[in-house]
Enzyme design. Structure first.
Site, PDB file in Angstrom:
ATOM      1  N   LEU A 208       0.793  -1.249  -0.053  1.00  0.00           N
ATOM      2  CA  LEU A 208      -0.027   0.070   0.352  1.00  0.00           C
ATOM      3  C   LEU A 208       0.940   1.139   0.025  1.00  0.00           C
ATOM      4  O   LEU A 208       0.317   2.258   0.749  1.00  0.00           O
ATOM      5  CB  LEU A 208      -0.792  -0.030   1.100  1.00  0.00           C
TER       6      LEU A 208
ATOM      7  N   CYS B 256      -6.250  -6.483   1.445  1.00  0.00           N
ATOM      8  CA  CYS B 256      -4.886  -6.245   1.103  1.00  0.00           C
ATOM      9  C   CYS B 256      -4.264  -7.219   1.998  1.00  0.00           C
ATOM     10  O   CYS B 256      -4.314  -7.110   3.227  1.00  0.00           O
ATOM     11  CB  CYS B 256      -4.407  -4.812   1.068  1.00  0.00           C
TER      12      CYS B 256
ATOM     13  N   LYS C   6     -14.426  -4.779  -1.524  1.00  0.00           N
ATOM     14  CA  LYS C   6     -13.488  -5.568  -2.169  1.00  0.00           C
ATOM     15  C   LYS C   6     -13.145  -6.614  -1.097  1.00  0.00           C
ATOM     16  O   LYS C   6     -12.452  -6.324  -0.038  1.00  0.00           O
ATOM     17  CB  LYS C   6     -12.363  -4.871  -2.755  1.00  0.00           C
TER      18      LYS C   6
HETATM   19  C1  LIG Z   1       0.950  -4.986  -8.034  1.00  0.00           C
HETATM   20  C2  LIG Z   1      -0.354  -4.869  -7.372  1.00  0.00           C
HETATM   21  C3  LIG Z   1      -0.852  -3.874  -6.656  1.00  0.00           C
HETATM   22  C4  LIG Z   1      -2.374  -4.150  -6.210  1.00  0.00           C
HETATM   23  N1  LIG Z   1      -2.690  -3.043  -5.383  1.00  0.00           N
HETATM   24  C5  LIG Z   1      -4.105  -3.111  -5.002  1.00  0.00           C
HETATM   25  C6  LIG Z   1      -4.389  -2.203  -3.826  1.00  0.00           C
HETATM   26  O1  LIG Z   1      -3.905  -1.075  -3.667  1.00  0.00           O
HETATM   27  N2  LIG Z   1      -5.767  -2.136  -3.359  1.00  0.00           N
HETATM   28  C7  LIG Z   1      -6.663  -3.273  -3.638  1.00  0.00           C
HETATM   29  O2  LIG Z   1      -7.796  -3.459  -3.497  1.00  0.00           O
HETATM   30  N3  LIG Z   1      -6.255  -4.266  -4.644  1.00  0.00           N
HETATM   31  C8  LIG Z   1      -4.870  -4.359  -5.128  1.00  0.00           C
HETATM   32  N4  LIG Z   1      -4.437  -5.449  -5.912  1.00  0.00           N
HETATM   33  C9  LIG Z   1      -5.260  -6.306  -6.270  1.00  0.00           C
HETATM   34  C10 LIG Z   1      -5.726  -6.148  -7.694  1.00  0.00           C
HETATM   35  O3  LIG Z   1      -6.720  -4.953  -7.652  1.00  0.00           O
HETATM   36  C11 LIG Z   1      -6.609  -7.240  -8.241  1.00  0.00           C
HETATM   37  O4  LIG Z   1      -7.951  -7.172  -7.173  1.00  0.00           O
HETATM   38  C12 LIG Z   1      -5.937  -8.403  -8.138  1.00  0.00           C
HETATM   39  O5  LIG Z   1      -4.754  -8.253  -8.622  1.00  0.00           O
HETATM   40  C13 LIG Z   1      -6.662  -9.596  -9.030  1.00  0.00           C
HETATM   41  O6  LIG Z   1      -7.136  -9.310 -10.416  1.00  0.00           O
HETATM   42  P1  LIG Z   1      -6.095  -9.373 -11.553  1.00  0.00           P
HETATM   43  O7  LIG Z   1      -5.595 -10.875 -11.711  1.00  0.00           O
HETATM   44  O8  LIG Z   1      -6.739  -8.952 -12.792  1.00  0.00           O
HETATM   45  O9  LIG Z   1      -4.811  -8.574 -11.275  1.00  0.00           O
HETATM   46  C14 LIG Z   1      -3.018  -4.993  -6.579  1.00  0.00           C
HETATM   47  C15 LIG Z   1      -2.629  -6.215  -7.468  1.00  0.00           C
HETATM   48  C16 LIG Z   1      -1.415  -5.772  -7.828  1.00  0.00           C
HETATM   49  C17 LIG Z   1      -0.835  -7.065  -8.976  1.00  0.00           C
END
Ligand SMILES: Cc1cc2nc3c(=O)[nH]c(=O)nc-3n(C[C@H](O)[C@H](O)[C@H](O)COP(=O)(O)O)c2cc1C
Ligand SMILES: Cc1cc2nc3c(=O)[nH]c(=O)nc-3n(C[C@H](O)[C@H](O)[C@H](O)COP(=O)(O)OP(=O)(O)OC[C@H]3O[C@@H](n4cnc5c(N)ncnc54)[C@H](O)[C@@H]3O)c2cc1C
Ligand code: FES
Lengths: 305, 260
Positions: A73, A131, A166
């Site tokens: 974060l 998170c 979320k």
């Molecule tokens: C580098 C990175 C940083 C992330 N930071 C956050 C965040 O700050 N807050 C959050 O709710 N989700 C965060 N996520 C989660 C994504 O929003 C998402 O829920 C998760 O990666 C699954 O989706 P995807 O497979 O399409 O990436 C992060 C994911 C990645 C890869």
């Protein structure tokens, strides 16, 4: 002409495609690769009340069909966001969803008060109760029905804006935490955040990530996201936003059939900036070839065995 | 609008035992790349891999990178045959600054020599006198020597084994510089972190401005995910340090800013 607009409660999105939190910063970089005007919205990096430096040391490891991250974060804090980023984000002409994370319940309430004020031009508050990369708050709340209920209920007192919750997949029963969010007044649930994982360096015998563990994202987690969305679709009355490994129009359609009203694209947009334009074009082709007039008609049409 | 390019590999030449120079066709990258910038290149693995730009030929619409085989991703890239298509993002990041530079000393080790070859070529085009100092393990590891001689006014080599050039490492080469050679010089260094740290320390002692190019594991390469951050000195009071993105604010930083 295919109608791509979808509704998430009172919020009308131009398209079901949103950019997921933490994978598009505050939009500046993706805006160089993608016309954000045509997508449904953009979710900010997780914001906290005070600035955070995030975790030290190595923050990422690769996995087959996915990646681990332990960013922790890192963000400039809600006040700097309002001053330095929000005006620019507004110029994209799409919905702004602010992802909010807290150490304790008070953090969430105070941020809801600040960002939920009608004079602040953000459209939706997305509560990050998921998170996995910080020691306190977030996933600790999202892991229990009581934690979810307490935060969502409290936040509702401070704002009339839509509140999306979320949720973390790192629980035994996703329907229980999802129902707790609904009962506390959530406008929608977002499924899913990352799964807690680990990578090990065999030479040093240490975890690759200095945080020891990290959140797994990417196509590797897609089947889990689909299963959780389909489960929640059977019990919830509020909309579901799908997220987890989406890489193509076909994936978007699968998520909608499972029960998602809209979807978020994270890791695959990191890897292929500009991917939303391709997915949008492919969605239109698909809908035309299947004679689907409104894409939103797909939501929750799963035919179970 | 920027985009992810899908571009063909034109040639793949082995230089030394585990290193290859690969040339790709891309008008856009060839025209836009500056020394110190990098490209993020796909392989058969999930994430792209970052490589400093080694050379460009804007007229031919081609650019090259030098790749050392150290794992699965670089292995795939080093084994690729001409005609293979790659997904590439670039040019990315901030490169070296040449403004008001009177003299350049480029100090390289390992794969760090590749971006420095491009910097020296640019210095030559700008009419800036240059000196190239490269460190290798032993004589048999020396690569691209004639290529450096083409673009640098002088090239000096150190080897750990002492079987070629000065025995020791690049800091030994630095300590052999004359007052005249150091006068008004700006240092540019790329290589293993410990080497850059020592060069930065030497530069600080000598009162010379030094630019370093840092390496972090990356995912997006464009500044969107924050997995690649480097620790640099604080700007505001009360801040212990700052985390800035290697791929966006870097990879080139003023050495005096970096917390090693
Ligand atoms: C580098 C990175 C940083 C992330 N930071 C956050 C965040 O700050 N807050 C959050 O709710 N989700 C965060 N996520 C989660 C994504 O929003 C998402 O829920 C998760 O990666 C699954 O989706 P995807 O497979 O399409 O990436 C992060 C994911 C990645 C890869
Ligand atoms: C800005 C930048 C410019 C670069 N320029 C060049 C270049 O011009 N030529 C070149 O050959 N390489 C360059 N690199 C390094 C190159 O990106 C890595 O060697 C490559 O990503 C390794 O991929 P792999 O799949 O072969 O290795 P992996 O299988 O990913 O890793 C092999 C081993 O190396 C370690 N490792 C890999 N990457 C890093 C890292 N960044 N930091 C610490 N340990 C690591 C891993 O822990 C593992 O033990 C650059 C890196 C950056 C960030
Ligand atoms: S690699 Fe994504 S921000 Fe640098």
């Amino acid at each position: 002409m295919v109608d791509l607009t979808v509704r998430v409660g009172p919020t009308v999105l131009k398209s079901p495609l949103l950019l997921a939190s933490g994978t598009c910063g505050f939009g500046r970089e993706v805006a160089e690769y993608e016309d954000l005007f045509v997508i449904g919205g953009i979710c900010t990096k997780g914001l906290t009340l005070m600035p955070r430096l995030g975790n030290e040391g190595c923050r990422t490891a690769e996995t087959p069909s996915g990646m681990l991250n332990s960013v922790g974060l890192q963000n400039p804090g809600v006040h700097a966001f309002l001053r330095d980023e929000l005006p620019n984000m507004r110029s994209f002409g799409t919905k702004i969803i602010v992802n909010v994370a807290g150490h304790d319940t008070d953090d969430y309430f105070r941020m809801a008060q600040i960002l939920g004020d009608p004079s602040v031009p953000v459209d939706v508050i997305e509560l990050n109760l998921s998170c996995p990369n910080v020691k306190e708050g977030c996933m600790t709340f999202g892991a229990s029905e009581e934690g979810v209920y307490q935060i969502v209920k409290g936040v509702r007192e401070y704002t009339d804006k839509p509140v999306w919750v979320k949720l973390t997949p790192n629980v035994t029963s996703i329907t229980e935490t999802a129902l707790a969010a609904e009962n506390a007044g959530a406008g929608a649930v977002v499924l899913i955040n990352t799964l807690l994982g680990m990578a090990i360096d065999i030479k040093s015998r240490r975890p690759v990530l200095q945080n020891n563990t990290g959140g797994l994202s990417g196509p590797a987690i897609k089947p889990i996201a689909l299963r959780m969305i389909a489960e929640c679709d059977q019990v919830l009355h509020i909309p579901i936003i799908g997220c987890g490994g989406i890489a193509s129009a076909k994936d978007v359609i699968e998520f909608m059939i499972a029960g998602a009203s809209a979807v978020q694209i994270g890791t695959m947009s990191l890897l292929h900036p500009g991917i939303c334009e391709k997915i949008t074009n492919d969605l239109i082709c698909y809908a035309e070839s299947e004679s689907i007039e409104r894409l939103s008609d797909l939501t929750g049409t799963l035919l179970r065995w | 609008m920027k985009k992810e390019y899908r571009i063909p590999l034109l040639s793949n030449v082995a230089v030394g035992s585990a290193t290859h120079v690969l040339t790709f066709r891309s008008k856009e990258i060839a025209a836009a790349a500056n020394p110190g910038q990098f490209v993020n290149v796909s392989s058969d693995l999930f994430l792209k891999r970052p490589f400093g730009v080694l050379d460009t030929d804007p007229e031919a619409g081609t650019f090259s990178i030098g790749v050392r085989r150290i794992g699965a991703g670089t292995g795939y890239i080093c084994d690729a045959v001409p005609g293979t298509f790659f997904e590439v993002l670039g040019p990315l990041g901030n490169g070296f600054v040449f403004d008001q530079t009177k003299r350049i000393i480029a100090i390289g080790g390992g794969t760090g020599i590749f971006p420095l070859r491009f910097a020296l070529k640019r210095a030559r085009e700008l009419g800036i006198p240059s000196l190239s100092l490269n460190g290798f393990r032993s004589k048999s590891d020396i690569i691209l020597l004639s290529s450096f001689e083409e673009v640098a006014d002088q090239v000096r080599i150190s080897t750990d084994a002492g079987d070629f050039g000065t025995k020791g490492n690049v800091v030994n080469l630095l300590s052999e510089l004359t007052k005249e050679e150091m006068k008004d010089a700006i240092l540019m260094t790329v290589g293993p972190e410990i080497m850059m740290k020592n060069v930065a320390k030497w530069a600080d002692g000598a009162g010379l401005f030094c630019q370093v190019s840092l390496e972090k594991r990356m995912a997006c390469g464009i500044g969107a995910c924050l997995v690649c951050v480097c620790k640099v000195k604080a700007e505001a009071e009360g801040e212990p340090f700052r985390h800035v993105r290697c791929c966006k604010e870097g990879p080139v930083f003023a050495a005096s800013e970096v917390i090693w």
